[in-house]
Design an enzyme around this catalytic site. Structure first.
Site, PDB file in Angstrom:
ATOM      1  N   ASP A   3     -30.375 -40.143  42.888  1.00  0.00           N
ATOM      2  CA  ASP A   3     -29.665 -40.750  41.744  1.00  0.00           C
ATOM      3  C   ASP A   3     -29.913 -39.832  40.244  1.00  0.00           C
ATOM      4  O   ASP A   3     -30.846 -39.321  40.303  1.00  0.00           O
ATOM      5  CB  ASP A   3     -30.664 -42.055  41.093  1.00  0.00           C
ATOM      6  N   ASP A  10     -25.874 -42.462  37.092  1.00  0.00           N
ATOM      7  CA  ASP A  10     -26.235 -43.434  36.386  1.00  0.00           C
ATOM      8  C   ASP A  10     -25.384 -43.519  35.025  1.00  0.00           C
ATOM      9  O   ASP A  10     -25.129 -42.629  34.327  1.00  0.00           O
ATOM     10  CB  ASP A  10     -27.616 -43.349  35.789  1.00  0.00           C
ATOM     11  N   GLU A  31     -21.846 -44.695  38.447  1.00  0.00           N
ATOM     12  CA  GLU A  31     -22.173 -46.457  38.309  1.00  0.00           C
ATOM     13  C   GLU A  31     -21.212 -46.804  36.919  1.00  0.00           C
ATOM     14  O   GLU A  31     -21.549 -45.910  35.822  1.00  0.00           O
ATOM     15  CB  GLU A  31     -23.673 -46.479  37.937  1.00  0.00           C
ATOM     16  N   HIS A  36     -30.242 -52.841  42.433  1.00  0.00           N
ATOM     17  CA  HIS A  36     -31.577 -53.207  41.705  1.00  0.00           C
ATOM     18  C   HIS A  36     -31.513 -53.802  40.567  1.00  0.00           C
ATOM     19  O   HIS A  36     -32.596 -54.015  39.725  1.00  0.00           O
ATOM     20  CB  HIS A  36     -32.304 -51.855  41.776  1.00  0.00           C
ATOM     21  N   ASP A  37     -30.205 -53.937  39.948  1.00  0.00           N
ATOM     22  CA  ASP A  37     -29.855 -54.573  38.560  1.00  0.00           C
ATOM     23  C   ASP A  37     -29.529 -56.119  38.624  1.00  0.00           C
ATOM     24  O   ASP A  37     -29.288 -56.489  37.664  1.00  0.00           O
ATOM     25  CB  ASP A  37     -29.054 -53.739  37.797  1.00  0.00           C
TER      26      ASP A  37
END
Ligand code: NOJ
Ligand code: CA
Length: 533
Positions: A99, A201, A264, A325-326
């Site tokens: 990430d 990200d 993302e 995870h969000d």
């Protein structure tokens, strides 16, 4: 058809490292823990593992606030543990994706400490500092993603700094060439160590409006929504100049063989696909979250698949994501029976699937008692259901204490059904959702039609979505998914003599031969191999 690359052919599996496997009884997952579980991933059949951030961090946003881009947080291990993990991942023929969080650092990052130390500091311009508005308030109306203003006043130097997320996550100034160079050096640091790519990200947030214009109000905002939704993020996101930055990142990766750049990006299709770049020189895979954002109805899902296929630029490789995870757990959002249908959809659509750890167990959102809330978003905007802890709970491995996740006290509670919903129990049950995932992944790997063939929509009637996958050298496959609760009849295509069931989500129809038509039970999905007339 050209030979597919690993990140086109393969399945990506996301690990939230705090929650995968603890190796030292501190209640938090770590790199050595992931290493212990690599055989599970290999057996599941996935091809690549993406791990959420493991860099040194004060953990204000659980690793998305980075204090050093080129090291490992002691909670997760040391650089040596990372190298060992990477070597063992590669030894199994798997890939490792890191990430990369370029939009912001931690407020504890030495760059920010320098930047805030004085207006004259050479790193002042590495972050986004602005004078107060004439009334002393923030420079404009931009809001932070986790509540409150996007601007925090720094009394010592008399200016505000901008943060798209927490005030502990100051945004870097990507218009500054020194920032760009420093961050590309970070990419090279990990690429040189052998990582196979990055999930980047909030890629669409990197560049802000040069004039810092106010964002317009969002007339559709409702009080149950996050405060940031009050405004349309017109000037704080997706600015045209961001594309040059993404192309630069891609150019760094392109100096290495066979690496992948994933972005993302939460944007409507038209703007999302722009992140492939003109001439395919930006992200290999701009994450496609349409399945997360669309109501679970056959017509709606069929439409987004068609729209996405139509929106893809020539040479743009598709991808699909069901959870991360969000987001809410898919099994909670659409229900347990439909979670199996969703698995089949994810693994039969055209394009790289990304699977979120635990979804292969049908893990649901876990209720988090008030005194165990961890997520800063829930703390800042409580009670709206925005908190992300429920989808970040520990992976249940077996029926032992704490489901084999930790010998200590888990940082978040386990799923209440962990004594039965765990890897060991589900692996022993040939009809479990885990067995279904294994079969689906194996079939996708086995059939070029699934990993590389074309997508052809059939008609979608009632609650049943039907499509074909075609490949010039292999039999056509028909996929029928019942997103509803009643039995429905599906006709075979006119040119089909008969078809043979390869897989049902119920795992009880292997080899069944159908002619003319077939029944699809409530919440059943079926993959059939067609014999042409
Ligand atoms: C997106 C990440 O997925 C999320 O978990 C994080 O809080 C924000 N970006 C800020 O980095
Ligand atoms: Ca640990």
């Amino acid at each position: 058809m050209a030979e597919a690359l690993w990140w086109q052919r393969g399945v990506i599996y996301q690990i939230y490292p705090r929650s995968f496997q603890d190796s030292n009884a501190d209640g938090i997952g770590d790199l050595a823990g992931i290493r212990q579980r690599l055989d599970y991933l290999w057996g599941l059949g996935v091809d690549a593992v993406w791990i959420s951030p493991v860099y040194p961090s004060p953990m204000a946003d659980f690793g998305y606030d980075i204090a050093d881009y080129c090291d490992i947080d002691p909670i997760f291990g040391r650089l040596g543990d990372f190298d060992r993990l990477l070597a063992e991942v590669h030894a199994r023929g798997l890939k490792l994706i890191l990430d990369f969080v370029p939009n912001h650092t931690s407020e504890q990052h030495p760059w920010f400490l320098e930047s805030r130390s004085s207006r004259q500091n050479p790193k002042r311009d590495w972050y986004i500092w602005r004078d107060p508005a004439p009334d002393g308030g923030p420079p404009n109306n931009w809001l932070a993603n986790f509540g409150g203003s996007g601007w925090t006043f720094d009394g010592a130097t008399g200016q505000y700094y901008y943060h798209a997320f927490l005030q502990q996550q100051p945004d870097l100034n990507w218009r500054n060439p020194e920032v760009r160079k420093a961050m590309y050096d970070v990419l090279r640091f990990w690429l040189d160590r052998g990582v196979d790519g990055f999930r980047v990200d909030v890629l669409w947030l990197l560049i802000k409006d040069e004039q810092f214009r106010d964002n317009p109000p969002n007339p559709a905002w409702q009080p149950h929504q996050a405060a940031i939704e009050r405004l349309v993020q017109r000037y704080s996101a997706d600015r045209p100049e961001v594309h040059a930055v993404v192309a630069e990142m891609r150019a760094v990766l392109d100096t290495y063989a066979d690496r992948v750049l994933i972005g993302e990006i939460y944007l409507p299709l038209k703007w999302l696909v722009a992140y492939y770049g003109k001439g395919m020189n930006e992200a290999h895979l701009p994450f496609n979250f349409q399945l997360i954002l669309t109501a679970w109805e056959a017509q709606a899902i069929a439409r987004i698949v068609a729209d996405y296929e139509a929106a893809l630029p020539p040479g743009g490789w598709p991808n699909w994501v069901l959870g991360n995870h969000d987001q809410k757990r898919i099994a909670s959002r659409i229900g347990r029976p439909q979670a199996r249908v969703a698995a089949m959809l994810l693994l039969t659509l055209r394009g790289t699937p990304t699977l979120y750890y635990g979804d292969e167990l049908g893990l649901e959102n876990v209720a988090i008692p008030a005194d165990r809330v961890q997520d800063p978003w829930e703390k800042n905007e409580p009670g709206l259901g925005l908190g992300r802890d429920p989808a970040r709970t520990p992976m249940p491995w077996d029926a032992s204490q704490n489901a084999g996740f930790t010998a200590g006290f888990p940082w978040l509670p386990l799923n209440p059904d962990h004594t039965t919903r765990n890897v060991a129990s589900l692996a022993a049950d040939p009809h479990s959702i885990l067995s279904l995932y294994r079969r689906l992944i194996a079939l996708r790997r086995d059939r070029a039609t699934l990993h590389s063939g074309n997508y052809v929509a059939s008609h979608t009637e009632g609650d049943v979505m039907t499509f074909e996958r075609r490949h010039d050298q292999e039999p056509t496959l028909l996929v029928a998914l019942n997103l509803g609760g009643s039995l429905q009849r599906v006709a075979l295509p006119d040119d089909a003599k008969e078809a043979r069931v390869l897989l049902s989500t119920e795992l009880d129809r292997d080899g069944e031969v159908v002619r003319a038509g077939f029944d699809v039970r409530p919440a059943e999905g079926i993959i059939l191999e067609i014999s042409q007339t």
